[in-house]
Motif scaffolding. Structure first.
Motif, short mmCIF file in Angstrom:
data_model
loop_
_atom_site.label_atom_id
_atom_site.label_comp_id
_atom_site.label_asym_id
_atom_site.label_seq_id
_atom_site.Cartn_x
_atom_site.Cartn_y
_atom_site.Cartn_z
N PHE A 130 0.73 -1.14 -0.04
CA PHE A 130 0.04 -0.09 -0.12
C PHE A 130 1.02 1.27 0.07
O PHE A 130 1.84 1.62 0.87
N ASP A 131 0.61 2.23 -0.99
CA ASP A 131 1.21 3.42 -1.04
C ASP A 131 2.60 3.47 -1.17
O ASP A 131 3.39 4.50 -1.05
N GLU A 132 3.11 2.48 -1.66
CA GLU A 132 4.69 2.38 -2.26
C GLU A 132 4.74 3.04 -3.60
O GLU A 132 3.83 2.84 -4.45
N ASP A 133 5.94 3.75 -3.93
CA ASP A 133 6.16 4.28 -5.35
C ASP A 133 6.20 3.23 -6.30
O ASP A 133 6.02 3.39 -7.63
N GLN A 134 6.69 2.00 -5.94
CA GLN A 134 6.79 1.13 -7.01
C GLN A 134 5.69 0.75 -7.71
O GLN A 134 5.92 0.01 -9.03
N SER A 135 4.67 0.86 -7.42
CA SER A 135 3.33 0.73 -7.92
C SER A 135 3.28 -0.89 -8.68
O SER A 135 3.31 -1.15 -9.61
N THR A 136 3.03 -1.74 -7.68
CA THR A 136 3.07 -3.04 -8.01
C THR A 136 1.62 -3.54 -8.46
O THR A 136 1.38 -4.55 -8.67
N GLY A 137 0.58 -2.69 -8.63
CA GLY A 137 -0.80 -3.24 -9.23
C GLY A 137 -0.98 -3.18 -10.62
O GLY A 137 -2.19 -3.45 -11.09
N PHE A 138 0.11 -3.22 -11.38
CA PHE A 138 0.07 -3.16 -12.79
C PHE A 138 -0.51 -4.56 -13.39
O PHE A 138 0.14 -5.57 -12.98
N THR A 139 -1.28 -4.59 -14.28
CA THR A 139 -1.93 -6.09 -14.52
C THR A 139 -1.15 -6.79 -15.42
O THR A 139 -0.88 -7.95 -15.43
N GLY A 140 -0.17 -5.90 -16.19
CA GLY A 140 0.45 -6.51 -17.49
C GLY A 140 -0.28 -6.38 -18.54
O GLY A 140 -1.43 -5.82 -18.56
N TRP A 141 0.03 -7.14 -19.94
CA TRP A 141 -0.56 -6.72 -21.15
C TRP A 141 -1.54 -7.98 -21.49
O TRP A 141 -0.92 -9.30 -21.38
N PHE A 142 -2.71 -7.77 -21.92
CA PHE A 142 -3.55 -8.72 -22.41
C PHE A 142 -4.00 -8.35 -23.98
O PHE A 142 -4.03 -7.33 -24.46
N THR A 143 -4.49 -9.39 -24.50
CA THR A 143 -4.85 -9.13 -25.89
C THR A 143 -6.45 -8.74 -25.96
O THR A 143 -6.81 -8.38 -27.26
N ASP A 144 -7.07 -9.05 -24.82
CA ASP A 144 -8.47 -8.66 -24.85
C ASP A 144 -8.80 -7.65 -23.97
O ASP A 144 -7.92 -7.40 -22.92
N LYS A 145 -9.83 -6.99 -24.21
CA LYS A 145 -10.31 -6.07 -23.31
C LYS A 145 -10.77 -6.37 -22.03
O LYS A 145 -10.86 -5.77 -20.89
N GLY A 146 -11.09 -7.65 -21.87
CA GLY A 146 -11.50 -8.19 -20.38
C GLY A 146 -10.39 -8.52 -19.65
O GLY A 146 -10.53 -9.21 -18.42
#
Length: 929
Positions: A755-771
């Motif tokens: 929580f509230d760290e600079d490194q921003s670990t919440g990124f999902t990565g890349w997907f080929t579909d919108k869902g």
């Protein structure tokens, strides 16, 4: 008492009066020739310093109106008979030389022989004995040497008009029937002095009673030699060689030289025409060929800078601006006062002086012609200036050639003031009507320069005047590059060249696209050369090397360093030129070389960071023929671009093969266009070898992106507004871009553990579909593919009590004092892990994240959550038996806030707060601490 005035005194007085303008041209004794004022045996006589001075013709003089000088001999006399009675004959010779015309290139001198004759006759019949019927004299005017007769004259001496009577009867000076004669003298680069005299031989006479049919030496008379100087010309020539120009009136730049239908007529008058809408007003400028045919040390002020003007719209360029008949140089005689001649375009006589012109800002001892820097344009054959009659008119009218015959006679005359202005090729072009991208199988087309570029704008009707053949054509060069940056022009950069020519000397610096050297004389060959960049916004160098005639390539020089040495009879045959450094990323080169016996060779130097071994040479690579002229020009290109198609005519359209499409996919195409002339009709060693082969300047079109592989990255959305990165690639294996990921990640977006760290670990990565159900681990992409990848940032929402909140965990809370059932053991924060996790954004359900729990919930960036608020007020029995009220203030954005909210849309890791505080109790008692 009156003072007697001798004949000599009378002559001097009249001369002073005439010089002060006090007497009219016919007032000085009323005679026709100024020399008639001289006395017998006066010897040399002079008006306005012509003897041992400089010849000139001045407007302000009267009687004579022009400068003149002469020599009056004494009597030559002899006894015709002295037996029965005495008869004596005598004559005298007087030569008058007059300057009656002058312009910046020519003087005209007129020669007037005058004679006097007389007799002393004591024959009782008293008749005069110089008889008009007898042909009794032959004379000559000599120049510089005794044997050099420039003209002869003859006639009869007579004094019969003096009547009958014995004694002495003498005439004054008489012109008799001698033909006035004159000679033109060309100004050169230095003062040249000449001397003249006249002699006269008498025959068909009696001497001592003996008849002589032949000349008698003793009766020969010759004047003294008269010396004067033909002054040098002070023309300062403007170097306009190698440009396409329009020539317009200095006082009205809409009025241009113009010639109509010159492509089909041998002789066409030259007009001053309104500029707009007229395509006939452009001219090519070249070194005049007459310099090659008449080479000498006395060419004039600036050897070689003599211009031929050719109408640019004439398809075969065989016509030239022509003085129609020339002038004294070509044997054409004209008036010795004010002169006016026709001014034409003429197919014939291109290599004559009638087609050679001086373009100058100053003459008459170097004084400026016009304060605004305008030029005079002067025929090399006649010295007459191009002039627009009725100069105040604004309608088209015929031009002519004019000079009023006096020193500096047209200086300041605005009717002879012109501006020569270079006309470059400029404008704007596009590819595929401005399309940003092409796909597989599409053709790329450059827009039509005739519609959007100048000076060729709307030249379509020109084709009708040349049998369907356009007077100009266009070259197209196609580039490919990794970026979409296309230069508009050369960004102020140019190449400056200088050289040393044999039989000429150092040439002044000149834009190298025009000429470094001269192509019009085999006697002028390059002995030394230097090139330098000027005005470039990028760092780098221009390098060059020369091939010695019959030898080897020189060491390379750069940036103005000179190869070769003047005055050493060095001869070169070819040249190499290339760019290095950053500047080579932005420019290519066009190089042309002119060799004796070969005419022009040329081509292009393309690429960046080149060296001697990687570029071609131009000229005579066999090292046989002398190099006389070089042209080097910059070609702007996109940064780091490579040539896809070389310059060629008729290549407005570009079609790509499948192989090319694969190799170019993801890159950018652009096109560089130049306007050229049909010089193939004018090349060759025995014709003209023109300097000008195209308008200066290049126009770029584009860019257009080559489709095939395009990857578009979306973050936190699915529409165009969510695009954070786009990459264009060549076909082949692909993985997600690190740069795209960096652009997509939002700061302080994490799951609960970070929580509230600079490194921003919440990124999902890349997907080929919108869902976000199909992770992208890489793929093989083909030309024409367009891939969209999606990602989202996740963040955590936490709930907490404020630091000043009342702790109710040990209290039994009831809805009211009267209530017998406890509400809860205490007020507590929500546990999000107890409910089902669902996420919906942009109408699309998103996967569960699985990180909800007590007092924290995970969200996708952009989601909102509605939080339940506790009851407004609750009660608890305190230890002293009294009842106390409590209330919860929720939810707060910060601990010190009083503004409550129920819906939260966080943009980063966020905490919302609840504050529990004591509240008054109505009806029982007040709460106590």
């Amino acid at each position: 008492m009156e003072t007697p005035l001798s004949r000599r005194g009378l002559f001097a007085a009249l001369a002073v009066a005439a010089g002060l303008g006090l007497l009219g041209a016919n007032d000085a004794l009323g005679w026709d020739y100024w020399g008639q004022n001289a006395r017998i045996n006066q010897g040399a006589w002079d008006m306005y310093g012509m003897i041992n001075g400089k010849i000139n013709c001045c407007r302000g003089r009267s009687n004579p109106t022009n400068q003149c000088m002469g020599w009056a001999n004494d009597w030559t006399e002899w006894y015709a008979s002295r037996y029965a009675y005495v008869q004596i004959l005598r004559y005298a010779l007087n030569l008058q030389i007059e300057c009656d015309y002058e312009n910046e290139l020519w003087f005209h001198l007129s020669f007037y022989p005058l004679t006097a004759c007389g007799d002393t006759n004591y024959n009782p019949n008293g008749k005069r004995i110089w008889f008009a019927a007898d042909h009794d004299n032959l004379g000559a005017i000599k120049e510089d040497e005794q044997e050099n007769n420039i003209v002869t004259f003859d006639g009869n001496l007579t004094n019969e008009e003096l009547g009958v009577g014995t004694g002495r009867h003498d005439t004054g000076w008489k012109h008799y029937q001698y033909h006035d004669t004159g000679k033109w003298y060309r100004r050169t680069s230095k003062d040249v002095s000449h001397r003249w005299c006249a002699d006269l031989n008498i025959f068909n006479i009696y001497v001592e009673g003996v008849s002589h049919n032949e000349t008698v030496d003793a009766l020969h008379s010759q004047t003294g030699w008269l010396t004067s100087t033909v002054e040098q010309t002070y023309l300062t020539s403007e170097d306009i060689q190698g440009i396409v120009c329009r020539v317009h009136a200095a006082d009205d730049d809409s009025l241009n030289w113009d010639v109509g239908n010159a492509s089909i007529k041998d002789c066409t008058d030259l007009y001053q025409q309104i500029f707009k809408g007229n395509y006939n007003q452009l001219f090519l400028t070249e070194f005049s060929k007459v310099r090659d045919d008449s080479y000498s040390d006395d060419w004039g002020p600036v050897p070689g800078f003599l211009t031929t003007f050719r109408p640019a719209h004439v398809a075969d360029a065989s016509c030239a601006v022509n003085a129609l008949g020339g002038g004294p140089w070509d044997g054409k005689e004209f008036n010795h006062v004010a002169n006016k001649q026709p001014f034409e375009i003429n197919r014939a006589g291109v290599a004559s002086r009638a087609s050679a012109w001086w373009v100058t800002k100053a003459f008459s001892e170097g004084t400026p012609l016009f304060e605004d820097g305008a030029v005079a344009i002067i025929s090399d054959a006649s010295g007459l200036c191009v002039n627009r009659p009725n100069a105040t008119q604004t309608r088209p009218f015929k031009l002519n050639l004019f000079h009023n015959g006096y020193k500096g006679g047209v200086a300041g005359d605005r009717a002879s003031a012109w501006v020569v202005e270079e006309v470059p090729f400029t404008g704007s072009l596009s590819l595929n009507d401005g399309s940003k991208e092409i796909g597989a199988g599409e053709t790329v087309t450059c827009s039509d320069p005739l519609l959007s570029c100048t000076p060729c704008h709307n030249w379509s009707d020109v084709k009708g005047n040349n049998g369907g053949t356009a007077v100009s054509d266009f070259l197209y060069r196609w580039y490919c590059a990794d970026t979409d940056d296309v230069p508009l022009d050369c960004s102020g950069a140019s190449i400056i060249g200088s050289c040393h020519l044999s039989n000429f000397g150092d040439m002044p610096d000149c834009p190298a696209y025009r000429h470094v050297g001269m192509n019009m004389s085999a006697k002028m060959c390059i002995e030394a050369i230097s090139l330098r960049l000027d005005g470039s916004p990028w760092q780098g160098s221009i390098c060059y090397s020369m091939l010695a005639k019959g030898g080897e390539w020189s060491d390379a020089a750069a940036d103005g360093a000179r190869i070769g040495e003047g005055g050493k009879s060095l001869r070169w045959s070819a040249i190499k030129v290339w760019l290095t450094g950053e500047v080579s990323q932005h420019f290519d080169l066009e190089v042309r070389a002119f060799n004796s016996n070969l005419s022009w060779t040329g081509g292009y130097v393309s690429g960046h960071d080149l060296d001697f071994t990687s570029v071609n040479g131009f000229g005579d690579l066999k090292g046989v023929n002398e190099l006389r002229c070089v042209q080097v020009d910059l070609i702007p290109k996109p940064k780091g671009a490579t040539v896809l198609r070389e310059f060629s005519k008729g290549s407005r359209e570009l079609s790509l093969s499948e192989q090319e499409l694969d190799s170019l996919s993801g890159r950018y195409l652009s096109c560089v266009v130049q306007q050229v002339f049909p010089t193939e009709l004018r090349i060759g060693i025995n014709f003209d070898s023109p300097l000008v082969h195209r308008f200066h300047g290049s126009v770029s079109a584009g860019p257009v992106h080559v489709g095939g592989v395009k990857v578009v990255y979306h973050a936190d959305g699915i529409d165009d507004g969510s695009v954070v990165f786009t990459e264009t690639l060549q076909a082949g294996p692909h993985t997600a871009s690190v740069d795209a990921t960096s652009a997509a990640i939002k700061t302080h977006c994490n799951l609960n553990d970070h929580f509230d760290e600079d490194q921003s670990t919440g990124f999902t990565g890349w997907f080929t579909d919108k869902g976000l159900t199909a992770p992208y681990g890489g793929s093989e992409l083909s030309a024409g593919d367009e891939l969209h990848l999606y990602s989202r940032n996740r963040l955590t929402l936490r709930c907490a009590f404020t630091d000043d909140s009342v702790d109710t965990t040990e209290l039994v809370l009831r809805t009211s004092p009267e209530s017998t059932a406890p509400l809860a053991e205490s007020w507590s924060l929500p546990d999000f892990g107890l409910s089902d996790e669902r996420h919906v954004l942009d109408g699309i359900g998103l996967p569960a994240i699985g990180d909800d729990g007590p007092a924290h919930k995970v969200l996708y960036l952009g989601e909102s959550v509605t939080l339940a608020r506790p009851m407004d007020r609750v009660y608890a029995r305190m230890e002293d038996g009294t009842w106390a009220g409590f209330r919860a203030v929720a939810w707060l954005a910060s601990q010190d806030s009083d503004s409550q909210m129920t819906k939260v849309t966080p943009t980063r890791d966020t905490c919302v707060w609840m504050r529990v505080e004591r509240a008054d109790y109505d009806g029982v008692s007040s709460t106590k601490n």
